[in-house]
Write a protein that holds these residues in place. Sequence first.
Motif, PDB file in Angstrom:
ATOM      1  N   ARG A   1       0.824  -1.207   0.000  1.00 33.55           N
ATOM      2  CA  ARG A   1       0.000   0.000   0.000  1.00 33.55           C
ATOM      3  C   ARG A   1       0.870   1.274   0.000  1.00 33.55           C
ATOM      4  NH1 ARG A   1      -5.517   0.630   1.145  1.00 33.55           N
ATOM      5  NH2 ARG A   1      -5.871  -1.592   1.248  1.00 33.55           N
ATOM      6  N   ALA A   2       2.023   1.162   0.655  1.00 36.12           N
ATOM      7  CA  ALA A   2       2.900   2.334   0.780  1.00 36.12           C
ATOM      8  C   ALA A   2       3.302   2.880  -0.590  1.00 36.12           C
ATOM      9  CB  ALA A   2       4.142   1.961   1.582  1.00 36.12           C
ATOM     10  N   TYR A   3       3.453   1.996  -1.575  1.00 34.91           N
ATOM     11  CA  TYR A   3       3.827   2.447  -2.917  1.00 34.91           C
ATOM     12  C   TYR A   3       2.787   3.417  -3.466  1.00 34.91           C
ATOM     13  CZ  TYR A   3       7.488  -1.101  -3.475  1.00 34.91           C
ATOM     14  OH  TYR A   3       8.614  -1.872  -3.370  1.00 34.91           O
ATOM     15  N   TYR A   4       1.497   3.034  -3.273  1.00 33.75           N
ATOM     16  CA  TYR A   4       0.423   3.875  -3.798  1.00 33.75           C
ATOM     17  C   TYR A   4       0.373   5.201  -3.054  1.00 33.75           C
ATOM     18  CZ  TYR A   4      -1.375  -0.057  -6.485  1.00 33.75           C
ATOM     19  OH  TYR A   4      -1.511  -1.070  -7.380  1.00 33.75           O
ATOM     20  N   GLN A   5       0.604   5.124  -1.719  1.00 27.74           N
ATOM     21  CA  GLN A   5       0.570   6.351  -0.923  1.00 27.74           C
ATOM     22  C   GLN A   5       1.684   7.293  -1.372  1.00 27.74           C
ATOM     23  OE1 GLN A   5       0.807   4.393   2.807  1.00 27.74           O
ATOM     24  NE2 GLN A   5      -1.420   4.140   2.995  1.00 27.74           N
ATOM     25  N   ALA A   6       2.868   6.725  -1.601  1.00 30.54           N
ATOM     26  CA  ALA A   6       3.990   7.550  -2.051  1.00 30.54           C
ATOM     27  C   ALA A   6       3.664   8.202  -3.385  1.00 30.54           C
ATOM     28  CB  ALA A   6       5.246   6.685  -2.171  1.00 30.54           C
ATOM     29  N   ALA A   7       3.051   7.399  -4.283  1.00 25.91           N
ATOM     30  CA  ALA A   7       2.716   7.925  -5.603  1.00 25.91           C
ATOM     31  C   ALA A   7       1.687   9.046  -5.487  1.00 25.91           C
ATOM     32  CB  ALA A   7       2.181   6.806  -6.489  1.00 25.91           C
TER      33      ALA A   7
ATOM     34  N   ILE B   1       1.289  11.078  -2.987  1.00 29.34           N
ATOM     35  CA  ILE B   1       1.964  12.276  -2.460  1.00 29.34           C
ATOM     36  C   ILE B   1       2.699  12.995  -3.586  1.00 29.34           C
ATOM     37  CG2 ILE B   1       3.833  13.063  -0.952  1.00 29.34           C
ATOM     38  CD1 ILE B   1       2.942  10.679   0.910  1.00 29.34           C
ATOM     39  N   ASP B   2       3.326  12.187  -4.474  1.00 24.68           N
ATOM     40  CA  ASP B   2       4.049  12.776  -5.597  1.00 24.68           C
ATOM     41  C   ASP B   2       3.098  13.333  -6.656  1.00 24.68           C
ATOM     42  OD1 ASP B   2       6.317  12.118  -4.392  1.00 24.68           O
ATOM     43  OD2 ASP B   2       6.811  10.388  -5.634  1.00 24.68           O
TER      44      ASP B   2
ATOM     45  N   ILE C   1       4.747   1.620 -11.327  1.00 25.96           N
ATOM     46  CA  ILE C   1       4.553   0.779 -10.140  1.00 25.96           C
ATOM     47  C   ILE C   1       3.914  -0.555 -10.497  1.00 25.96           C
ATOM     48  CG2 ILE C   1       3.368   0.585  -7.926  1.00 25.96           C
ATOM     49  CD1 ILE C   1       3.755   3.517  -7.526  1.00 25.96           C
TER      50      ILE C   1
END
Lengths: 291, 261
Positions: A179-185, A187-188, A199
């Motif tokens: 899930r963190a990948y999506y959250q990072a994306a 934010i970007d 991703i």
Amino acid sequence: MKSHDNRAWFLLIPAAAVMTFVGLLPLLTVLNFSFHDIFTLDSLHWIGTEWYESIITSTRFHASLGRSLLFSTLVLGIQLPLGIAIALLLVRSGRVGLFMLLLVAVPLVVPWNMIPIMWLSLVNPDTGLAGRAMVTLGITFDYKFTALHTWALLLVMDTWHWLGLVVILAYAGLSGIPRAYYQAAAIDGASRWALFRHIELPRISSALFIVILLRFVDSFMIYTEAFAINAGGPNNATTFLSLDLGEAIKGFSYGSAAALAMVYFLIVLSVVRIFVAVTDHRKRQQPEVGA
Amino acid sequence: MILLRAAALVALAMFILLPLAQTILLSFTATLPHEGVKVGGISLINYRNIFANPALVDALMNSLIYVLLNVALCLIAGLPAAYAFARYRFVGDRHFLFLMLAFRLTPPVVLSLPIFILFAQFGLINSPVGIALVHCLFNLPIAIWILESFIRAVPREFDETAFLDGHSLPSFFLRHMIPAIAPGIGVAAFFCFIFSWVEVVFARILTVTAGKPITMAINALFTFQTDIGLVMAMTVFSLLPGLAMIWFVRNHIARGFVIRT
């Protein structure tokens, strides 16, 4: 780390024995037959590569090869994007998505010769649900004599049969993304396309290679379904490679059938070879993928 | 957006369910005149006719026998091989994998002629043993790959502790490894079962006069006046093992299509 020990071969003896009997021996038999002219199995005449020469120069072979290539291209062109899109949809649909995943797997477990029977009764203008709907709507659907309709029916049927394979493998890759990948994306401020490209696609790429390999080989040699729908008709418009081979075997021309079989085996072997080379190359580039 | 997504899901479900619905509908419809039933009426006559027809019951049994035999063969030959691939490197391991991959992908129609000739010499025509053996061509590689992935998930220390305790390889394998990877054995068995169940090209050419599997028995129902309702009732029967399997391996469905290089 795995240790190096050639005694491991003892563990392979049963598997190797079975594979030799059902795979290697028949393959060598075909190879041997393909260099002979055969009237009965007791009278073989060595004729060298004559069968191969006549296959490679025959226009019938070229036409069937072309049709098979076109069919495989269409199959991959339809099923790959559609399957990925469905997997993306299902992976975000929670429990409904899981249930749908099981549903799209159902066609994979239908015996292969039942599939054309089911579809033919579905498009039957008298009794079929789709057939009657098309009559009511005034659409004439004639898979027996209109080549375009035969192709359409084959493609829809094949998509029904195999879409689940693409969805299942793509879904397996997608559901492992943290899930963190999506959250990072998010934010970007990444766009949907960027999210997919950077991703999601890398996570499913090794699964997609397997899908491409399996779907290419199976569609390239489609036999049971294509034969049952229209036996290669109308006017040979759906005569694929494997139907030619089936005809040669039924005609008892063992020599030429064997040579045809060898040509197909070599095509499959080259595709497998390319697949292995590509996988090795990817493993070297990103050691953590493809384990 | 949510509406669009729901619409897509419904469309997908309709597409998958339509041929199945047609099949089930016809299987409960009397499609030929039978005693006491009106043509076109809803009835259980087709299902009753299956069990009234010894050829169809035999076919169901034949299919079950060769499929179970094939599962047993794949597990017996596959388990030691999977262990070898999971734990050791050895001369020719990659070549063996490549060969298995090639056979896994070879279309049955390519090898059908020599397999028929070869099996005829060994008296394996019309026998469930013949079909069970030939289905190993694609099922044994699948079994080995699935089992290998489960064995690799077991840490090496597990093996080494058992060897230090004085277990020999066979006794370690039977008493410790097999219980440890029981779910994997189940998954492998289910996939072998189903891939053998749906295969028709080999099953057809290897049964000339007897031992017909369910799929061929259904083909044989097509005559001048086909009872399509009966065909569909048999089709529903041929679907049941697959549905059961999907449910049992629902968390491992992707494993049925592994490819190892």
